[in-house]
Design a protein around this motif. Structure first.
Motif, mmCIF file in Angstrom:
data_model
loop_
_atom_site.group_PDB
_atom_site.id
_atom_site.type_symbol
_atom_site.label_atom_id
_atom_site.label_comp_id
_atom_site.label_asym_id
_atom_site.label_seq_id
_atom_site.Cartn_x
_atom_site.Cartn_y
_atom_site.Cartn_z
ATOM 1 N N GLN A 91 33.895 27.310 -18.117
ATOM 2 C CA GLN A 91 33.294 27.785 -19.366
ATOM 3 C C GLN A 91 34.356 27.973 -20.450
ATOM 4 O O GLN A 91 34.138 27.610 -21.613
ATOM 5 C CB GLN A 91 32.567 29.114 -19.123
ATOM 6 C CG GLN A 91 31.301 28.988 -18.283
ATOM 7 C CD GLN A 91 30.219 28.177 -18.988
ATOM 8 O OE1 GLN A 91 30.084 28.206 -20.208
ATOM 9 N NE2 GLN A 91 29.455 27.428 -18.215
ATOM 10 N N LEU A 92 35.490 28.526 -20.073
ATOM 11 C CA LEU A 92 36.560 28.732 -21.045
ATOM 12 C C LEU A 92 37.062 27.402 -21.586
ATOM 13 O O LEU A 92 37.341 27.273 -22.782
ATOM 14 C CB LEU A 92 37.711 29.517 -20.406
ATOM 15 C CG LEU A 92 38.910 29.784 -21.320
ATOM 16 C CD1 LEU A 92 38.497 30.625 -22.529
ATOM 17 C CD2 LEU A 92 40.038 30.462 -20.550
ATOM 18 N N GLY A 93 37.180 26.397 -20.705
ATOM 19 C CA GLY A 93 37.618 25.078 -21.150
ATOM 20 C C GLY A 93 36.710 24.513 -22.227
ATOM 21 O O GLY A 93 37.170 23.893 -23.197
ATOM 22 N N TYR A 94 35.392 24.758 -22.083
ATOM 23 C CA TYR A 94 34.417 24.254 -23.061
ATOM 24 C C TYR A 94 34.571 24.977 -24.395
ATOM 25 O O TYR A 94 34.736 24.343 -25.447
ATOM 26 C CB TYR A 94 33.001 24.451 -22.507
ATOM 27 C CG TYR A 94 31.902 24.052 -23.468
ATOM 28 C CD1 TYR A 94 31.454 22.738 -23.517
ATOM 29 C CD2 TYR A 94 31.317 24.987 -24.321
ATOM 30 C CE1 TYR A 94 30.446 22.366 -24.400
ATOM 31 C CE2 TYR A 94 30.312 24.623 -25.201
ATOM 32 C CZ TYR A 94 29.876 23.315 -25.232
ATOM 33 O OH TYR A 94 28.892 22.951 -26.117
ATOM 34 N N GLN A 440 30.432 31.851 -33.363
ATOM 35 C CA GLN A 440 29.890 31.846 -32.001
ATOM 36 C C GLN A 440 30.918 31.306 -31.016
ATOM 37 O O GLN A 440 31.094 31.855 -29.918
ATOM 38 C CB GLN A 440 28.620 30.995 -31.941
ATOM 39 C CG GLN A 440 27.988 30.998 -30.546
ATOM 40 C CD GLN A 440 26.962 29.905 -30.364
ATOM 41 O OE1 GLN A 440 26.977 28.910 -31.084
ATOM 42 N NE2 GLN A 440 26.069 30.070 -29.406
ATOM 43 N N ALA A 441 31.618 30.228 -31.416
ATOM 44 C CA ALA A 441 32.615 29.635 -30.528
ATOM 45 C C ALA A 441 33.747 30.616 -30.245
ATOM 46 O O ALA A 441 34.193 30.752 -29.096
ATOM 47 C CB ALA A 441 33.162 28.352 -31.140
ATOM 48 N N VAL A 442 34.206 31.305 -31.288
ATOM 49 C CA VAL A 442 35.277 32.293 -31.103
ATOM 50 C C VAL A 442 34.805 33.435 -30.200
ATOM 51 O O VAL A 442 35.532 33.875 -29.294
ATOM 52 C CB VAL A 442 35.733 32.849 -32.468
ATOM 53 C CG1 VAL A 442 36.662 34.041 -32.280
ATOM 54 C CG2 VAL A 442 36.436 31.768 -33.271
ATOM 55 N N LYS A 443 33.572 33.885 -30.436
ATOM 56 C CA LYS A 443 33.014 34.973 -29.626
ATOM 57 C C LYS A 443 32.892 34.564 -28.166
ATOM 58 O O LYS A 443 33.278 35.321 -27.260
ATOM 59 C CB LYS A 443 31.646 35.374 -30.180
ATOM 60 C CG LYS A 443 30.964 36.484 -29.398
ATOM 61 C CD LYS A 443 29.596 36.812 -29.991
ATOM 62 C CE LYS A 443 28.890 37.897 -29.188
ATOM 63 N NZ LYS A 443 27.556 38.200 -29.757
ATOM 64 N N MET A 444 32.365 33.359 -27.936
ATOM 65 C CA MET A 444 32.197 32.887 -26.560
ATOM 66 C C MET A 444 33.548 32.642 -25.886
ATOM 67 O O MET A 444 33.692 32.841 -24.678
ATOM 68 C CB MET A 444 31.358 31.612 -26.545
ATOM 69 C CG MET A 444 29.911 31.811 -26.964
ATOM 70 S SD MET A 444 29.039 33.028 -25.946
ATOM 71 C CE MET A 444 29.060 32.238 -24.339
ATOM 72 N N THR A 445 34.528 32.200 -26.671
ATOM 73 C CA THR A 445 35.870 32.011 -26.120
ATOM 74 C C THR A 445 36.443 33.337 -25.655
ATOM 75 O O THR A 445 37.011 33.444 -24.562
ATOM 76 C CB THR A 445 36.803 31.369 -27.166
ATOM 77 O OG1 THR A 445 36.300 30.089 -27.539
ATOM 78 C CG2 THR A 445 38.213 31.198 -26.609
ATOM 79 N N LYS A 446 36.291 34.374 -26.487
ATOM 80 C CA LYS A 446 36.786 35.701 -26.119
ATOM 81 C C LYS A 446 36.057 36.239 -24.891
ATOM 82 O O LYS A 446 36.680 36.816 -23.992
ATOM 83 C CB LYS A 446 36.628 36.665 -27.301
ATOM 84 C CG LYS A 446 37.573 36.376 -28.454
ATOM 85 C CD LYS A 446 37.391 37.388 -29.582
ATOM 86 C CE LYS A 446 38.369 37.127 -30.715
ATOM 87 N NZ LYS A 446 38.191 38.069 -31.843
ATOM 88 N N ASN A 447 34.731 36.043 -24.863
ATOM 89 C CA ASN A 447 33.955 36.501 -23.702
ATOM 90 C C ASN A 447 34.396 35.784 -22.433
ATOM 91 O O ASN A 447 34.579 36.414 -21.378
ATOM 92 C CB ASN A 447 32.461 36.271 -23.944
ATOM 93 C CG ASN A 447 31.878 37.199 -24.992
ATOM 94 O OD1 ASN A 447 32.506 38.197 -25.360
ATOM 95 N ND2 ASN A 447 30.696 36.881 -25.481
#
Length: 507
Positions: A91-94, A440-447
């Motif tokens: 998930q992080l890679g994506y 959203q991408a930054v938020k999901m990356t942090k999560n």
């Protein structure tokens, strides 16, 4: 009857086993900072008691202990935590890659900023307003033409820059394919080595670590499923065997590694080096099977929405199934083309109604029908007096058309699939939508990073080397070794008494 030297043998086994434990502790300490290393432990077990079992074995009340032995040296891992780690890494890679690609797009668009397309358009409208008040002013006309050229250049710059980044993403897809093939080749090679060692009763712990590190790396690119296959022979029960690796897709799994065989990955419709030729041909990948690794096709539409490779494909673009192309960069390029086409068409309609200050009338102020082809008409660039500012021929002070053109920024037109929108509103909407996706991408990356960190800490608490624990074990094994050595001394003194002291009474 037990051997006279049985106690000496028992203590000797203790010495050897505790020595092995000390050596293993030293190996752990030496690799405390080695990436991917899993701490190891000696599985001690009591040796068979005396007397042995069987019909001819002697009889005595219970077994007499014969010491200890190192049954195996095992690395400490938790398969469930490893699976969690790889899922989160996937998930992080994506999201990490998507964040990077959106960030690059935002850098090109440079909005909000006075240097971006919006700034160029604002200056163009202002120049038209000035010209509307001074239609016979040559300087005002020249400024309008220059601002028009700046608008066209802004469209071209953005289009060119986005296409360059898109091309780089295509090259990155090719590099990723090569990396994936290299990783799978190495995993298959380690499988081969492990299959040669395990049947002899050994545990190749360092080979296991190297293989798991590669599997972790592979999981950043693609969603994978891992299965352990026993190697047979005299392999220990705790031997991990070879790995079968499968890629998870929306319509099943593709076996890409099985034992010493792996299926080589390539891009269908690529340039021969792994890079996709163009987004409209980026339909699928294929895994060329080798031996037991079945391989097979992997269509982009069947890829799960996770992993770095999927993120790269989504950014580069791929066929939408209806003759078009979709993806992060193709969508933005299309929106820019739609905006440029609508801007040129509607602006020229108003300009064509006017009359020049002098010279032959030129209907179209802008030429081209896309962001890459838009430009100010060459005749007007050479002679700004040919700009149609008035609504009647021969009226030098008439700036009605110029005024109407300055108000064009407020006109509602159709751009692409959107009706009743202004140029400014449309572009602001495009930038706003990109900003939301970026957030959203930054938020999901942090999560994802947080979840991966939590799983990584849990895995480290199980598998990594703790110097405090190793020091404690070192002291524990050292004391046990010293005690066994003391037992050897005691047994030596006992034997000395038996050998040198018995049978000399009365002499």
């Amino acid at each position: 009857m037990r051997s006279t030297f049985m106690g000496l043998e028992t203590s000797k086994r203790g010495l050897y086993t505790q020595q092995s434990a000390l050596y293993t502790t030293g190996h752990n300490i030496s690799n405390a900072n080695t990436l991917g290393y899993s701490r190891q432990r000696v599985n001690m077990q009591a040796t068979s008691g005396f007397p042995g079992v069987g019909i001819n074995a002697g009889t005595m009340p219970g077994f007499l202990g014969t010491g200890v032995e190192a049954g195996s040296i095992q690395r400490i891992r938790d398969g469930f935590v490893d699976k969690q780690y790889r899922n989160e890494s996937n998930q992080l890679g994506y999201w990490e890659n998507r964040t990077k690609n959106i960030s690059q797009m935002e850098d090109v668009l440079a909005e909000p900023s006075k240097y971006g397309l919006q700034g160029s358009l604002s200056e163009f409208w202002q120049a038209l307003q000035v010209l509307a008040g001074n239609p016979d002013n040559g300087g005002a006309r020249a400024v309008v033409v220059e601002r028009g050229v700046a608008v066209a250049d802004s469209f071209k710059y953005i289009d060119k820059s986005l296409k360059e980044i898109q091309d780089n993403i295509g090259q990155e897809i090719g590099v990723s394919v090569k990396d994936i093939n290299s990783i799978m080749d190495q995993i298959a090679g380690l499988n081969k080595q492990i299959a040669e060692v395990e049947p002899n009763g050994y545990l190749p712990n360092d080979l296991y670590d190297a293989r798991d590190a590669l599997v972790d790396e592979l999981s950043t690119y693609l969603p994978i499923e891992v299965k352990h296959v026993p190697t047979g022979g005299k392999a220990l029960a705790i031997a991990e065997g070879t790995l079968t690796v499968k890629i998870k897709t929306k319509n099943g799994e593709i076996t890409v590694i099985e034992g010493k065989d792996y299926a080589k990955m390539s891009v269908v419709g690529g340039d021969g080096e792994g890079k996709p030729a163009s987004p409209d041909k980026m339909e699928s990948f294929t895994f060329a099977g080798n031996g037991n690794a079945a391989g097979g096709p992997l269509k982009v539409e069947n890829m799960q929405e996770s992993g770095k490779l999927r993120s790269l494909v989504e950014s580069f673009g791929y066929p939408d199934g209806n003759g078009g192309v979709k993806g992060l960069y193709p969508d933005m390029l299309k929106k820019l083309d739609d905006m440029a086409k609508a801007f040129v068409t509607e602006f020229n309609k108003i300009h064509a109604k006017g009359e020049p200050l002098s010279g032959t009338k030129v209907n179209d102020f802008f030429q081209g029908n896309s962001a890459s082809t838009i430009e100010v008409a060459g005749e007007i660039q050479k002679d700004p007096n040919k700009f149609n500012a008035s609504d009647a021929a021969g009226e030098a002070g008439n700036g009605i058309i110029a005024l109407e053109l300055s108000k064009f920024q407020f006109n509602k037109i159709k751009i692409g699939d959107i009706d009743d929108t202004t140029i400014q509103s449309y572009y602001s909407g495009v930038i706003g939508e990109l900003g939301v996706e970026g957030q959203q991408a930054v938020k999901m990356t942090k999560n994802s990073l947080t979840l991966l960190g939590a799983v990584s800490n849990r895995r480290d608490s199980i598998s990594s080397v703790s110097l405090d624990e190793e020091m404690t074990d070192m002291i524990r094994f050292q004391q046990a070794y010293n005690a066994s050595a003391r037992m050897v001394t005691v047994m030596d003194e006992t034997l000395d008494k038996i050998i040198n002291g018995m049978g000399i009474v009365g002499r």
